[in-house]
Design a protein around this motif. Sequence first.
Motif, PDB file in Angstrom:
ATOM      1  N   LYS A  58     -29.311  91.965 -34.651  1.00 57.21           N
ATOM      2  CA  LYS A  58     -29.518  91.787 -33.208  1.00 57.21           C
ATOM      3  C   LYS A  58     -30.651  92.702 -32.751  1.00 57.21           C
ATOM      4  CE  LYS A  58     -24.611  90.797 -32.466  1.00 57.21           C
ATOM      5  NZ  LYS A  58     -23.343  91.239 -31.810  1.00 57.21           N
ATOM      6  N   GLY A  59     -31.164  92.418 -31.557  1.00 54.46           N
ATOM      7  CA  GLY A  59     -32.237  93.229 -31.007  1.00 54.46           C
ATOM      8  C   GLY A  59     -33.597  92.754 -31.467  1.00 54.46           C
ATOM      9  N   SER A  60     -34.626  93.455 -31.054  1.00 56.77           N
ATOM     10  CA  SER A  60     -35.995  93.071 -31.389  1.00 56.77           C
ATOM     11  C   SER A  60     -36.358  93.537 -32.803  1.00 56.77           C
ATOM     12  CB  SER A  60     -36.976  93.676 -30.393  1.00 56.77           C
ATOM     13  OG  SER A  60     -37.015  95.093 -30.536  1.00 56.77           O
ATOM     14  N   LEU A  61     -37.433  92.982 -33.330  1.00 55.29           N
ATOM     15  CA  LEU A  61     -37.926  93.434 -34.630  1.00 55.29           C
ATOM     16  C   LEU A  61     -38.417  94.875 -34.555  1.00 55.29           C
ATOM     17  CD1 LEU A  61     -39.818  90.232 -35.837  1.00 55.29           C
ATOM     18  CD2 LEU A  61     -37.728  91.210 -36.828  1.00 55.29           C
ATOM     19  N   THR A  62     -38.906  95.270 -33.389  1.00 54.94           N
ATOM     20  CA  THR A  62     -39.322  96.659 -33.197  1.00 54.94           C
ATOM     21  C   THR A  62     -38.134  97.596 -33.381  1.00 54.94           C
ATOM     22  OG1 THR A  62     -41.061  95.986 -31.645  1.00 54.94           O
ATOM     23  CG2 THR A  62     -40.333  98.284 -31.554  1.00 54.94           C
ATOM     24  N   GLU A  63     -36.989  97.229 -32.786  1.00 57.87           N
ATOM     25  CA  GLU A  63     -35.777  98.043 -32.915  1.00 57.87           C
ATOM     26  C   GLU A  63     -35.253  98.022 -34.351  1.00 57.87           C
ATOM     27  OE1 GLU A  63     -33.952  97.453 -28.402  1.00 57.87           O
ATOM     28  OE2 GLU A  63     -33.627  95.910 -29.935  1.00 57.87           O
ATOM     29  N   TYR A  64     -35.329  96.854 -34.990  1.00 58.14           N
ATOM     30  CA  TYR A  64     -34.869  96.738 -36.377  1.00 58.14           C
ATOM     31  C   TYR A  64     -35.703  97.623 -37.298  1.00 58.14           C
ATOM     32  CZ  TYR A  64     -34.088  94.669 -41.000  1.00 58.14           C
ATOM     33  OH  TYR A  64     -33.817  94.478 -42.339  1.00 58.14           O
ATOM     34  N   ALA A  65     -37.023  97.587 -37.116  1.00 58.78           N
ATOM     35  CA  ALA A  65     -37.912  98.402 -37.953  1.00 58.78           C
ATOM     36  C   ALA A  65     -37.630  99.887 -37.744  1.00 58.78           C
ATOM     37  CB  ALA A  65     -39.366  98.076 -37.629  1.00 58.78           C
ATOM     38  N   GLU A 111     -43.482  98.913 -38.554  1.00 60.04           N
ATOM     39  CA  GLU A 111     -43.313  97.655 -37.829  1.00 60.04           C
ATOM     40  C   GLU A 111     -44.407  96.640 -38.149  1.00 60.04           C
ATOM     41  OE1 GLU A 111     -43.194  95.958 -33.216  1.00 60.04           O
ATOM     42  OE2 GLU A 111     -43.174  98.132 -33.620  1.00 60.04           O
ATOM     43  N   SER A 112     -45.656  97.075 -38.188  1.00 64.53           N
ATOM     44  CA  SER A 112     -46.757  96.148 -38.427  1.00 64.53           C
ATOM     45  C   SER A 112     -46.661  95.526 -39.820  1.00 64.53           C
ATOM     46  CB  SER A 112     -48.103  96.866 -38.269  1.00 64.53           C
ATOM     47  OG  SER A 112     -48.223  97.941 -39.190  1.00 64.53           O
ATOM     48  N   TYR A 113     -46.201  96.319 -40.794  1.00 64.58           N
ATOM     49  CA  TYR A 113     -46.068  95.790 -42.157  1.00 64.58           C
ATOM     50  C   TYR A 113     -44.924  94.788 -42.243  1.00 64.58           C
ATOM     51  CZ  TYR A 113     -46.192  95.829 -47.271  1.00 64.58           C
ATOM     52  OH  TYR A 113     -46.299  95.467 -48.591  1.00 64.58           O
ATOM     53  N   LEU A 114     -43.820  95.082 -41.555  1.00 65.58           N
ATOM     54  CA  LEU A 114     -42.685  94.154 -41.504  1.00 65.58           C
ATOM     55  C   LEU A 114     -43.119  92.821 -40.908  1.00 65.58           C
ATOM     56  CD1 LEU A 114     -39.590  93.520 -41.636  1.00 65.58           C
ATOM     57  CD2 LEU A 114     -39.455  94.432 -39.302  1.00 65.58           C
ATOM     58  N   LYS A 115     -43.826  92.865 -39.796  1.00 63.01           N
ATOM     59  CA  LYS A 115     -44.259  91.629 -39.140  1.00 63.01           C
ATOM     60  C   LYS A 115     -45.284  90.882 -39.989  1.00 63.01           C
ATOM     61  CE  LYS A 115     -43.160  92.946 -34.386  1.00 63.01           C
ATOM     62  NZ  LYS A 115     -43.654  93.194 -33.004  1.00 63.01           N
ATOM     63  N   ALA A 116     -46.113  91.613 -40.709  1.00 63.65           N
ATOM     64  CA  ALA A 116     -47.077  90.958 -41.610  1.00 63.65           C
ATOM     65  C   ALA A 116     -46.345  90.203 -42.713  1.00 63.65           C
ATOM     66  CB  ALA A 116     -48.022  91.994 -42.211  1.00 63.65           C
ATOM     67  N   ARG A 134     -46.416  83.840 -34.410  1.00 62.55           N
ATOM     68  CA  ARG A 134     -46.558  85.070 -33.622  1.00 62.55           C
ATOM     69  C   ARG A 134     -45.506  85.127 -32.509  1.00 62.55           C
ATOM     70  NH1 ARG A 134     -50.970  87.817 -35.114  1.00 62.55           N
ATOM     71  NH2 ARG A 134     -52.665  86.684 -36.153  1.00 62.55           N
ATOM     72  N   GLY A 135     -45.218  83.979 -31.923  1.00 60.13           N
ATOM     73  CA  GLY A 135     -44.218  83.934 -30.857  1.00 60.13           C
ATOM     74  C   GLY A 135     -42.826  84.290 -31.344  1.00 60.13           C
ATOM     75  N   GLN A 136     -42.492  83.854 -32.546  1.00 65.90           N
ATOM     76  CA  GLN A 136     -41.166  84.151 -33.093  1.00 65.90           C
ATOM     77  C   GLN A 136     -40.971  85.639 -33.347  1.00 65.90           C
ATOM     78  OE1 GLN A 136     -41.454  81.458 -36.414  1.00 65.90           O
ATOM     79  NE2 GLN A 136     -40.078  79.963 -35.484  1.00 65.90           N
ATOM     80  N   LEU A 137     -42.045  86.342 -33.609  1.00 69.57           N
ATOM     81  CA  LEU A 137     -41.941  87.778 -33.858  1.00 69.57           C
ATOM     82  C   LEU A 137     -41.486  88.550 -32.626  1.00 69.57           C
ATOM     83  CD1 LEU A 137     -45.203  88.393 -35.944  1.00 69.57           C
ATOM     84  CD2 LEU A 137     -42.871  88.132 -36.815  1.00 69.57           C
ATOM     85  N   GLU A 138     -41.624  87.942 -31.465  1.00 69.04           N
ATOM     86  CA  GLU A 138     -41.245  88.623 -30.220  1.00 69.04           C
ATOM     87  C   GLU A 138     -39.835  88.261 -29.763  1.00 69.04           C
ATOM     88  OE1 GLU A 138     -43.303  90.916 -29.338  1.00 69.04           O
ATOM     89  OE2 GLU A 138     -44.642  90.215 -30.919  1.00 69.04           O
ATOM     90  N   LYS A 139     -39.157  87.383 -30.475  1.00 72.02           N
ATOM     91  CA  LYS A 139     -37.811  86.966 -30.087  1.00 72.02           C
ATOM     92  C   LYS A 139     -36.770  88.019 -30.458  1.00 72.02           C
ATOM     93  CE  LYS A 139     -38.229  81.903 -30.347  1.00 72.02           C
ATOM     94  NZ  LYS A 139     -37.674  80.692 -31.018  1.00 72.02           N
ATOM     95  N   ASP A 140     -35.595  87.891 -29.851  1.00 72.35           N
ATOM     96  CA  ASP A 140     -34.460  88.702 -30.255  1.00 72.35           C
ATOM     97  C   ASP A 140     -33.925  88.160 -31.575  1.00 72.35           C
ATOM     98  OD1 ASP A 140     -31.439  89.443 -30.346  1.00 72.35           O
ATOM     99  OD2 ASP A 140     -32.239  90.711 -28.749  1.00 72.35           O
ATOM    100  N   CYS A 141     -33.576  89.034 -32.492  1.00 71.64           N
ATOM    101  CA  CYS A 141     -33.119  88.599 -33.812  1.00 71.64           C
ATOM    102  C   CYS A 141     -31.871  87.724 -33.752  1.00 71.64           C
ATOM    103  CB  CYS A 141     -32.843  89.817 -34.696  1.00 71.64           C
ATOM    104  SG  CYS A 141     -34.324  90.752 -35.144  1.00 71.64           S
TER     105      CYS A 141
END
Length: 362
Positions: free
Chosen positions: A255-262, A269-274, A283-290
Amino acid sequence: MFAKENRFFLIDEPTNHLDQPARRLVGDYLAGKQGFILVSHDRAFLDRCTDHILSINPSELQIQKGNFSSWQENKRRQDQFELSQSEKLKKEIGRLSGAARQASQWAGRVEREKYGSQSSGLRPDRGYLGHKSAKMMKRAKALETRRLDALREKEELLKNLEHTEDLRIRPLPFSGRRLAELKEVSIQYGNLTACKGVSFTIEPGDRIVLQGKNGSGKSSVLKLLLGEALSFSGQLTKDSRLNISYVSQDTSRLKGSLTEYAAARGLEESYLKAMLRKMGFSRGQLEKDCSDFSGGQKKKVLIAGSLCEAAHLYLWDEPLNDIDLFTRIQIEELLLAGKPTLVFVEHDEIFASKIATKAVNL
């Protein structure tokens, strides 16, 4: 299910969480039935029970007679042919562009000569030069038409090519001879014995698949290696220097954002999203809640998180549940190239046979 007559069945990923014997049983059962559409990412299962493949491609739907293996081979040949044709057309377009540009320059030069004068002082033959200029312009236009036709033909190619980028894993070197060893290990939950008499050794470079029926204790063995406080008997020896990366079978807590998960896992965070972008996230999915992700997307987040961690030992519990076919192949190529030390549970028969260097039956 098939006892009812005049029914056409839609069966959505029936093999998730089923062990290999159960998958074979369901596959053999379906092989004797007619009148169903099946969604599955298990290649061996599809080979066992399907006679047509309906593929949802980037530009169209296609249906082919045959099982998965025949579809995969046909797709490989088609992709290879289109890549070859695309490369030929690319070269032809370059040649035609140069020829058209040269013909146009020649035509312009001849046209300018109509109104100049020769070095002898004689007036040029404007009729002849005009005819020559028109002929060169006609050739330039014909070359441009051929170039545009080649461009249109090239655009029709590769529309269904599934492009995946290479993933990376960061295994840490290990100087010792053994990372861990289990001798006659049995794990208990109260009065229930999850597994009994498990023995195996983990050496650098091993990729060990734990096999067995559902409930045979495979996940419990991974958790014990991870360091969870489980009740067990027998002997577990584990090097104290080990960095371990774990992929859980359970995605429900994500749950939560990818930023919080990282941040919670101490990841960049940037490596996880890459990594997730390479695994098909927009790119839009990266901003969703998990919590809004599909089951497959949640599992990709856990796998990407593990790929971001530098570790001596990777423990992956059913990493392919809900994962699409092309990502499965992408992960196979990653593990074969990266050669991490890995202990995993996976019921995908083809994946396990390609990746495992050892098998432990529970």
